[in-house]
Write a protein that holds these residues in place. Structure first.
Motif, PDB file in Angstrom:
ATOM      1  N   LYS A  77      23.154  73.294 -43.476  1.00 43.05           N
ATOM      2  CA  LYS A  77      24.191  74.293 -43.261  1.00 43.05           C
ATOM      3  C   LYS A  77      23.563  75.681 -43.356  1.00 43.05           C
ATOM      4  CE  LYS A  77      28.763  75.764 -44.884  1.00 43.05           C
ATOM      5  NZ  LYS A  77      29.839  75.514 -45.867  1.00 43.05           N
TER       6      LYS A  77
ATOM      7  N   SER B   4      24.138  80.137 -42.198  1.00 35.48           N
ATOM      8  CA  SER B   4      25.131  81.154 -41.844  1.00 35.48           C
ATOM      9  C   SER B   4      24.437  82.409 -41.320  1.00 35.48           C
ATOM     10  CB  SER B   4      25.994  81.518 -43.057  1.00 35.48           C
ATOM     11  OG  SER B   4      25.198  82.116 -44.071  1.00 35.48           O
TER      12      SER B   4
ATOM     13  N   TYR C 230      29.205  80.120 -39.538  1.00 31.95           N
ATOM     14  CA  TYR C 230      28.548  78.993 -40.195  1.00 31.95           C
ATOM     15  C   TYR C 230      28.155  77.947 -39.148  1.00 31.95           C
ATOM     16  CZ  TYR C 230      29.886  80.588 -44.867  1.00 31.95           C
ATOM     17  OH  TYR C 230      30.017  81.300 -46.029  1.00 31.95           O
TER      18      TYR C 230
END
Length: 365
Positions: A246, A248, A271
């Protein structure tokens, strides 16, 4: 009276002919069949033909007990972690049991795990055990293992030279990796086949017994070639090897716009959730993502601010492989959704060697 045994040769005055409907040795003849061999002796006295002498001998064919067990596929059976013995996708191995006896018999069936570290027949070494092993016999109603149909646990009254299909089923543990293997050995043991509907008792070697243990009138001896036989097959794991990253990026803020934006209140954050399935793995199916931002100082970004970046439409929040650098093209998604601050999305199937990504945006409160 003097009795002599003579070898008859071509120059003898007496000739003999052996005349019989059956040969003296009959391989595969059913136990209990009678084989009668007739003999006729023609002779002369003083050149005058005399009345022929005849006799016969009859014996009863004894019971030869033999069998063959073999795994049926010639390869390991691929299964996935967590697969069970039940419908709709049962985990099972298939074997064939052949009655090589010359009579109808029953077969008792047992299954055993290979010892950990033992070489499996088709793929590596045994390194896990299947749980809840069960054995079922093909009923013939529908080809292939059907949990609702194939319920017999022993082979009943199998005819000579016939075979039966046997399934060993079980539950595959979770947490296994691709290539892990479990070997299962099926053993079949010959039992008496005099009475249908129940597993017969043991035969006694060279004894004239029936299922109730009494001597039978046909005087049939029992001769074991093999009393039992076995073969080994193995499961092999085909698992997905999924990882997730993940990341961003700040796209815009109300002071700097999109030129070197900072993560200040009001800023828009994008994101990217990248799901990768390693090469050589099984396809990961029904890959669903859930991301809870309800307790964070973020709000799901569904409407673009007047001077902000464009909104990602709710139905197009998934991008294809390695799109997290912002250069990828949005893919046709099955839906990016938000409810109560929980972001959700469905990536569908992620094939081996592929990466699929989910994108969503939020604003800093």
């Amino acid at each position: 009276m003097t009795s002599k045994l003579k070898l008859l040769v071509a120059t003898s005055a007496v000739t003999a002919a052996m005349l019989g409907a059956n040969p003296a040795f009959a391989a595969g003849t059913t136990a209990g069949d009678a084989i009668t061999n007739n003999v006729t002796v023609n002779y002369q006295v003083g050149g005058v033909a005399q009345t022929a002498e005849t006799d016969s001998d009859t014996f009863t064919v004894d019971r030869k007990l033999d069998l063959t067990v073999s795994e049926a596929n010639g390869a390991a059976q691929s299964v996935t972690p967590g697969q069970t013995a039940g419908a709709p996708n049962p985990a099972f191995l298939t074997y064939t049991v052949t009655n090589d006896s010359n009579d109808v018999v029953d077969f008792e069936l047992t299954a055993a795990q290979q010892t950990t570290g033992t070489a499996t027949p088709f793929s590596g070494t045994d390194d896990f055990d299947v749980t809840g092993l069960l054995i079922f016999v093909e009923s013939g109603a529908t080809p292939g293992y059907q949990p609702a149909e194939d319920t017999a646990t022993f082979i009943d009254e199998l005819a000579e030279d016939a075979n039966a299909t046997v399934y060993v089923v079980g539950d595959i543990p979770l947490g296994l990796a691709t290539g892990d293997a479990a070997g299962i050995t099926l053993t079949a043991a010959i039992k008496q086949g005099d009475t249908g509907g129940s597993l017969g008792g043991d035969y006694t070697v060279n004894a004239t017994n029936t299922e109730d243990g009494t001597v039978n009138a046909a005087n049939i001896d029992n001769v074991f070639v093999n009393s039992s036989a076995s073969d080994t097959d193995n499961f092999v794991i085909s698992a997905a090897n999924v990882s997730v990253v993940k990341s961003s990026a700040v796209l815009w803020d109300p002071v700097n716009g999109s030129s070197n934006p900072k993560s200040i209140p009001g800023a828009v954050i994008e994101y990217c959730i990248a799901v990768t399935n390693a090469t050589g793995s099984a396809t990961a199916t029904s890959v669903n993502i859930s991301d809870d931002i309800s307790t964070l100082d973020l709000s799901f970004y569904a409407t673009a601010p007047a001077a902000g970046p464009a909104t990602i439409p709710a139905a197009n929040g998934v991008r294809s492989a390695l799109a997290c650098d912002g250069t990828g093209t949005n893919a046709d998604a099955s839906g990016l959704g938000e409810s109560g601050g929980v972001i959700s999305g469905n990536l569908g199937d992620v094939a081996a060697g592929a990466t699929e990504t989910l994108l969503f945006r939020a604003t800093v409160d």
